[in-house]
Design an enzyme around this catalytic site. Sequence first.
Site, PDB file in Angstrom:
ATOM      1  N   TRP A  85       0.858  -1.182   0.000  1.00 16.40           N
ATOM      2  CA  TRP A  85       0.000   0.000   0.000  1.00 16.40           C
ATOM      3  C   TRP A  85       0.890   1.228   0.000  1.00 16.40           C
ATOM      4  CZ3 TRP A  85      -3.030   0.613   5.259  1.00 16.40           C
ATOM      5  CH2 TRP A  85      -2.253   0.157   6.329  1.00 16.40           C
ATOM      6  N   CYS A  86       0.385   2.276  -0.617  1.00 12.56           N
ATOM      7  CA  CYS A  86       1.227   3.415  -0.977  1.00 12.56           C
ATOM      8  C   CYS A  86       1.662   4.243   0.223  1.00 12.56           C
ATOM      9  CB  CYS A  86       0.506   4.296  -1.993  1.00 12.56           C
ATOM     10  SG  CYS A  86      -1.145   4.793  -1.482  1.00 12.56           S
ATOM     11  N   ILE A  87       1.063   4.042   1.381  1.00 12.11           N
ATOM     12  CA  ILE A  87       1.442   4.823   2.555  1.00 12.11           C
ATOM     13  C   ILE A  87       2.271   4.010   3.542  1.00 12.11           C
ATOM     14  CG2 ILE A  87      -0.477   6.450   2.406  1.00 12.11           C
ATOM     15  CD1 ILE A  87      -1.873   4.725   4.577  1.00 12.11           C
ATOM     16  N   LEU A 129       4.278  10.680  -0.384  1.00 12.17           N
ATOM     17  CA  LEU A 129       2.847  10.663  -0.093  1.00 12.17           C
ATOM     18  C   LEU A 129       2.598  10.737   1.405  1.00 12.17           C
ATOM     19  CD1 LEU A 129      -0.095  10.322  -1.049  1.00 12.17           C
ATOM     20  CD2 LEU A 129       0.259   7.841  -0.966  1.00 12.17           C
TER      21      LEU A 129
END
Length: 238
Positions: A25-27, A144
């Site tokens: 997941w991007c975070i 991010l």
Amino acid sequence: MDETANLDIAADRIAWGHNAISGQWCIAPGYVYVHESVADAFIAKLKAAIVKMYGSDPQQSPDFARMISEHDAQRVASYILPDKVVHGGRSDIKARYVEPTVLYPSTWDDPALQQEVFGPVLPVMPYMDLKEIVDIIKRKPKSLAAYIFSKNQATIDYVLGSLSFGGGCVNQTNLHCWIDSLPFGGVGYSGMGKYYGKAGFDALSNTKALLIGNPDLELDVFPPYAGKDIAKNLSVFS
């Protein structure tokens, strides 16, 4: 993570934040900077937290996810440098499995720090001078998410005020994206704009700007301009 951080809390939250969904997941925290005075203690607690969550053989854990494809399993496994593995390091490409792995001490030259890992391989880097690493991070693409673990408010304020990133947490990881009253999104390469709640409504709305003129109002803002007070003429709209 500075030397004042609660290492038990930090270890649990980073172990979960990085390895949940197998890091896909991007975070997820992509790397950890930890003050050198507590680095060894943190590594020990991080390893213990991973075992507590997924057991000594995470491949058998019902709570540890697989990589989305064999290609991605191979990609993430290729970031593992055997001489820097302090925990994990095993993989089974056919089974799309990469073990939760901690690499220490890592450097920016390592494969895992050349791009977003997007998998359960976590580089950890010791630091001594906070300003030095803030300067390094500022030269990287804007992220991010970012997370800081500290009990020193001056340090927290300095980091948050120095770095540009989409969103994040203090003494926590990942959970900011689950709070729908907080705008979520990136900066620059990590994304443009924010959504969730009112921020999402605004981002997905087209604000149409209109000036409605009085059809009978004399307004002289046209040439020739000599001797004219244009600002005064326009003040009727302010």
